[in-house]
Motif scaffolding. Structure first.
Motif, PDB file in Angstrom:
ATOM      1  N   GLY A   1      66.128  39.533  17.782  1.00  0.00           N
ATOM      2  CA  GLY A   1      64.833  38.948  18.123  1.00  0.00           C
ATOM      3  C   GLY A   1      64.360  39.358  19.502  1.00  0.00           C
ATOM      4  O   GLY A   1      63.169  39.574  19.724  1.00  0.00           O
ATOM      5  N   ALA A   2      65.310  39.489  20.443  1.00  0.00           N
ATOM      6  CA  ALA A   2      64.896  39.796  21.816  1.00  0.00           C
ATOM      7  C   ALA A   2      64.478  41.256  21.985  1.00  0.00           C
ATOM      8  O   ALA A   2      63.772  41.578  22.933  1.00  0.00           O
ATOM      9  CB  ALA A   2      66.028  39.468  22.782  1.00  0.00           C
ATOM     10  N   GLN A   6      61.422  42.261  24.674  1.00  0.00           N
ATOM     11  CA  GLN A   6      61.732  42.827  25.985  1.00  0.00           C
ATOM     12  C   GLN A   6      61.617  44.355  26.000  1.00  0.00           C
ATOM     13  O   GLN A   6      61.665  44.967  27.054  1.00  0.00           O
ATOM     14  CB  GLN A   6      63.169  42.350  26.307  1.00  0.00           C
ATOM     15  CG  GLN A   6      63.895  42.992  27.436  1.00  0.00           C
ATOM     16  CD  GLN A   6      63.523  42.370  28.755  1.00  0.00           C
ATOM     17  OE1 GLN A   6      62.571  41.600  28.856  1.00  0.00           O
ATOM     18  NE2 GLN A   6      64.251  42.724  29.800  1.00  0.00           N
ATOM     19  N   GLY A   9      65.983  48.830  26.835  1.00  0.00           N
ATOM     20  CA  GLY A   9      66.181  50.268  26.958  1.00  0.00           C
ATOM     21  C   GLY A   9      67.210  50.583  28.009  1.00  0.00           C
ATOM     22  O   GLY A   9      67.612  49.711  28.783  1.00  0.00           O
ATOM     23  N   ARG A  45      59.883  47.239  29.509  1.00  0.00           N
ATOM     24  CA  ARG A  45      60.467  45.886  29.407  1.00  0.00           C
ATOM     25  C   ARG A  45      59.370  44.849  29.152  1.00  0.00           C
ATOM     26  O   ARG A  45      59.378  43.754  29.720  1.00  0.00           O
ATOM     27  CB  ARG A  45      61.236  45.502  30.681  1.00  0.00           C
ATOM     28  CG  ARG A  45      62.357  46.402  31.054  1.00  0.00           C
ATOM     29  CD  ARG A  45      63.525  46.369  30.081  1.00  0.00           C
ATOM     30  NE  ARG A  45      64.511  47.344  30.474  1.00  0.00           N
ATOM     31  CZ  ARG A  45      64.482  48.626  30.079  1.00  0.00           C
ATOM     32  NH1 ARG A  45      63.566  49.047  29.242  1.00  0.00           N
ATOM     33  NH2 ARG A  45      65.394  49.469  30.497  1.00  0.00           N
ATOM     34  N   ILE A  59      60.454  35.481  16.134  1.00  0.00           N
ATOM     35  CA  ILE A  59      60.674  36.731  15.393  1.00  0.00           C
ATOM     36  C   ILE A  59      61.791  36.516  14.372  1.00  0.00           C
ATOM     37  O   ILE A  59      62.885  36.053  14.720  1.00  0.00           O
ATOM     38  CB  ILE A  59      60.991  37.883  16.365  1.00  0.00           C
ATOM     39  CG1 ILE A  59      59.752  38.134  17.222  1.00  0.00           C
ATOM     40  CG2 ILE A  59      61.386  39.161  15.617  1.00  0.00           C
ATOM     41  CD1 ILE A  59      60.003  38.783  18.520  1.00  0.00           C
ATOM     42  N   ASN A 114      76.558  37.475  34.900  1.00  0.00           N
ATOM     43  CA  ASN A 114      75.460  38.327  35.368  1.00  0.00           C
ATOM     44  C   ASN A 114      74.457  38.483  34.246  1.00  0.00           C
ATOM     45  O   ASN A 114      74.739  38.150  33.101  1.00  0.00           O
ATOM     46  CB  ASN A 114      75.994  39.693  35.826  1.00  0.00           C
ATOM     47  CG  ASN A 114      76.360  40.593  34.663  1.00  0.00           C
ATOM     48  OD1 ASN A 114      75.544  41.361  34.194  1.00  0.00           O
ATOM     49  ND2 ASN A 114      77.596  40.486  34.173  1.00  0.00           N
ATOM     50  N   GLY A 116      72.792  41.502  33.699  1.00  0.00           N
ATOM     51  CA  GLY A 116      72.463  42.926  33.636  1.00  0.00           C
ATOM     52  C   GLY A 116      71.537  43.267  34.794  1.00  0.00           C
ATOM     53  O   GLY A 116      71.620  42.661  35.874  1.00  0.00           O
TER      54      GLY A 116
HETATM   55  C1  LIG Z   1      75.680  42.978  31.175  1.00  0.00           C
HETATM   56  C2  LIG Z   1      74.247  43.123  30.696  1.00  0.00           C
HETATM   57  C3  LIG Z   1      73.679  44.389  30.614  1.00  0.00           C
HETATM   58  C4  LIG Z   1      72.355  44.552  30.197  1.00  0.00           C
HETATM   59  N1  LIG Z   1      71.842  45.817  30.127  1.00  0.00           N
HETATM   60  C5  LIG Z   1      70.575  45.986  29.712  1.00  0.00           C
HETATM   61  C6  LIG Z   1      70.018  47.298  29.593  1.00  0.00           C
HETATM   62  O1  LIG Z   1      70.670  48.300  29.852  1.00  0.00           O
HETATM   63  N2  LIG Z   1      68.739  47.420  29.186  1.00  0.00           N
HETATM   64  C7  LIG Z   1      67.976  46.334  28.874  1.00  0.00           C
HETATM   65  O2  LIG Z   1      66.817  46.519  28.487  1.00  0.00           O
HETATM   66  N3  LIG Z   1      68.470  45.087  29.002  1.00  0.00           N
HETATM   67  C8  LIG Z   1      69.739  44.887  29.400  1.00  0.00           C
HETATM   68  N4  LIG Z   1      70.238  43.621  29.522  1.00  0.00           N
HETATM   69  C9  LIG Z   1      69.332  42.513  29.262  1.00  0.00           C
HETATM   70  C10 LIG Z   1      69.237  42.384  27.741  1.00  0.00           C
HETATM   71  O3  LIG Z   1      68.177  43.169  27.253  1.00  0.00           O
HETATM   72  C11 LIG Z   1      68.889  41.087  27.336  1.00  0.00           C
HETATM   73  O4  LIG Z   1      69.906  40.280  27.855  1.00  0.00           O
HETATM   74  C12 LIG Z   1      68.897  41.007  25.817  1.00  0.00           C
HETATM   75  O5  LIG Z   1      67.822  41.727  25.255  1.00  0.00           O
HETATM   76  C13 LIG Z   1      68.796  39.628  25.508  1.00  0.00           C
HETATM   77  O6  LIG Z   1      69.197  39.469  24.199  1.00  0.00           O
HETATM   78  P1  LIG Z   1      69.576  38.044  23.732  1.00  0.00           P
HETATM   79  O7  LIG Z   1      69.757  38.172  22.260  1.00  0.00           O
HETATM   80  O8  LIG Z   1      70.685  37.502  24.582  1.00  0.00           O
HETATM   81  O9  LIG Z   1      68.202  37.275  24.004  1.00  0.00           O
HETATM   82  P2  LIG Z   1      67.853  36.026  24.862  1.00  0.00           P
HETATM   83  O10 LIG Z   1      68.268  36.158  26.286  1.00  0.00           O
HETATM   84  O11 LIG Z   1      68.295  34.854  24.072  1.00  0.00           O
HETATM   85  O12 LIG Z   1      66.261  36.154  24.789  1.00  0.00           O
HETATM   86  C14 LIG Z   1      65.511  37.045  25.563  1.00  0.00           C
HETATM   87  C15 LIG Z   1      64.043  36.645  25.438  1.00  0.00           C
HETATM   88  O13 LIG Z   1      63.588  36.881  24.113  1.00  0.00           O
HETATM   89  C16 LIG Z   1      63.172  35.672  23.506  1.00  0.00           C
HETATM   90  N5  LIG Z   1      63.679  35.717  22.132  1.00  0.00           N
HETATM   91  C17 LIG Z   1      64.964  35.931  21.717  1.00  0.00           C
HETATM   92  N6  LIG Z   1      65.039  35.909  20.378  1.00  0.00           N
HETATM   93  C18 LIG Z   1      63.777  35.671  19.941  1.00  0.00           C
HETATM   94  C19 LIG Z   1      63.196  35.531  18.650  1.00  0.00           C
HETATM   95  N7  LIG Z   1      63.932  35.611  17.538  1.00  0.00           N
HETATM   96  N8  LIG Z   1      61.860  35.308  18.581  1.00  0.00           N
HETATM   97  C20 LIG Z   1      61.100  35.207  19.698  1.00  0.00           C
HETATM   98  N9  LIG Z   1      61.585  35.320  20.947  1.00  0.00           N
HETATM   99  C21 LIG Z   1      62.902  35.546  21.061  1.00  0.00           C
HETATM  100  C22 LIG Z   1      63.799  34.547  24.311  1.00  0.00           C
HETATM  101  O14 LIG Z   1      63.019  33.380  24.252  1.00  0.00           O
HETATM  102  C23 LIG Z   1      63.796  35.155  25.704  1.00  0.00           C
HETATM  103  O15 LIG Z   1      62.538  35.034  26.318  1.00  0.00           O
HETATM  104  C24 LIG Z   1      71.558  43.422  29.886  1.00  0.00           C
HETATM  105  C25 LIG Z   1      72.123  42.148  29.964  1.00  0.00           C
HETATM  106  C26 LIG Z   1      73.451  41.993  30.357  1.00  0.00           C
HETATM  107  C27 LIG Z   1      74.028  40.613  30.424  1.00  0.00           C
END
Ligand SMILES: Cc1cc2nc3c(=O)[nH]c(=O)nc-3n(C[C@H](O)[C@H](O)[C@H](O)COP(=O)(O)OP(=O)(O)OC[C@H]3O[C@@H](n4cnc5c(N)ncnc54)[C@H](O)[C@@H]3O)c2cc1C
Length: 218
Positions: A1-2, A6, A9, A45, A59, A114, A116
Motif C-alpha cells: 500500500g505504501a 511514497q 525508490g 517520493r 489502497i 531508524n 531509512g
Molecule cells: C531501513 C530503512 C530503509 C529504507 N530505505 C528506503 C529506500 O531506499 N527508498 C525509499 O523510497 N524508502 C525507504 N525507506 C522508507 C520506506 O519507503 C517506507 O518505510 C516504506 O515505503 C513504508 O512501508 P510501510 O509498509 O512500512 O508503510 P507505512 O510506514 O505503514 O506507511 C507509509 C505511508 O503510506 C500510507 N499507507 C500505507 N499503506 C497504505 C494503504 N494501504 N493505503 C493508503 N495509504 C497507505 C501510510 O498511512 C503512511 O502515510 C526505508 C525505511 C527503512 C526503515
C-alpha cells in the motif's frame, strides 16, 4: 500500500516505472476505484495520495509490471564497482550489489531504530547546482526533471561534519550513512525532531540548501 503513496525508490530507480495501476477504497463513499499510473501523479517520493487525496483513500491492491530484461541502471553511487566484484552485469548481480551496499551502510532497524533516509535528496535549479559545483567540484549531482539537478542530502550532511554526530538525548546521525537518523535510546520523538532540525539548519547555513524530511512527522 505504501509504494504508490511514497513512490519508493533507490539507486536511480523508482517504483512508478513498474506500477500499472492501483485500486483504492474511497473512505467517504466506500466505493473502490482504479487509479491508472498517470492518475497517481507520481513525483520524487510523492504522489496524489500525499497531496490532494491525502488520507482520503485506502489502497487495496497494486499491479506491478516487472521486466525479465531491461537496461541496467548502474550509474548511482558505487553500484558499478560492486557489480564488478560479483561478475557480469545482470539483473541478478545488480540486485545483489545493491543489497550488499545497503547492508554495509544502513543500520539494521531491529537493532537500531531508524526510518531509512530521513531527508529527501534536494532538487535544485541547474544554476544553483552549477554554483555549488564551482565551489565544491567533488559534489555528487544527478539529473532530475528538466532544468533541475538532484543533490545528495547525505553528502551535504557529511560535509558539515555531522556523520556520526550524537546528541545527549540518544538521537544520532548514523556513522556509516549521514542520511539516516538513529534512535539510540531517546525518551521522546521530539529528540529525533530536534536533531533533524539541527542537521537541516547546519546544512542550510553552509550550503544555502533547504533539506525537507522524507519521513512523515506525526
Ligand atoms: C531501513 C530503512 C530503509 C529504507 N530505505 C528506503 C529506500 O531506499 N527508498 C525509499 O523510497 N524508502 C525507504 N525507506 C522508507 C520506506 O519507503 C517506507 O518505510 C516504506 O515505503 C513504508 O512501508 P510501510 O509498509 O512500512 O508503510 P507505512 O510506514 O505503514 O506507511 C507509509 C505511508 O503510506 C500510507 N499507507 C500505507 N499503506 C497504505 C494503504 N494501504 N493505503 C493508503 N495509504 C497507505 C501510510 O498511512 C503512511 O502515510 C526505508 C525505511 C527503512 C526503515
Amino acid at each position: 500500500g505504501a509504494t504508490p503513496v511514497q513512490n519508493i525508490g533507490a539507486y536511480g530507480v523508482e517504483i512508478k516505472d513498474f506500477i500499472v495501476n492501483c485500486t483504492a477504497l474511497d473512505l467517504n463513499s466506500g466505493l473502490e476505484i482504479t487509479f491508472k499510473n498517470e492518475d497517481i501523479k507520481f513525483g520524487y517520493r510523492d504522489s496524489i495520495f500525499k497531496n490532494e487525496l491525502k488520507d482520503k483513500y485506502f489502497i487495496t491492491s497494486v499491479t506491478y509490471r516487472l521486466y525479465t530484461s531491461r537496461e541496467l541502471n548502474m550509474n548511482y553511487g558505487s553500484v558499478k564497482e560492486e557489480v564488478k566484484k560479483l561478475g557480469e552485469p545482470s539483473l541478478k548481480t545488480v540486485r545483489q550489489a545493491i543489497i550488499n551496499i545497503r547492508n554495509s551502510k544502513l543500520p539494521d532497524h531491529k537493532i537500531l531504530g531508524n526510518a531509512g533516509s530521513f531527508f529527501k535528496n534536494p532538487i535544485v535549479e541547474n544554476k544553483v547546482a552549477k554554483n555549488l559545483i564551482k565551489q565544491y567540484p567533488e559534489i555528487p549531482t544527478y539529473d532530475a526533471e528538466k532544468g533541475k539537478t538532484k543533490l545528495a542530502a547525505g553528502w551535504l550532511i557529511d560535509q558539515c561534519g555531522l556523520k556520526g554526530y550524537k546528541m545527549v538525548s540518544g538521537a544520532a546521525v548514523h556513522e556509516k550513512q549521514a542520511l539516516v537518523i538513529i534512535n539510540n535510546g531517546v525518551q521522546s520523538g521530539k529528540h529525533i525532531a530536534d536533531l533533524a532540525e539541527f542537521v537541516a539548519k547546519t546544512v542550510h547555513d553552509k550550503f544555502g540548501i533547504a533539506l525537507e524530511p522524507e519521513v512523515k512527522i506525526l
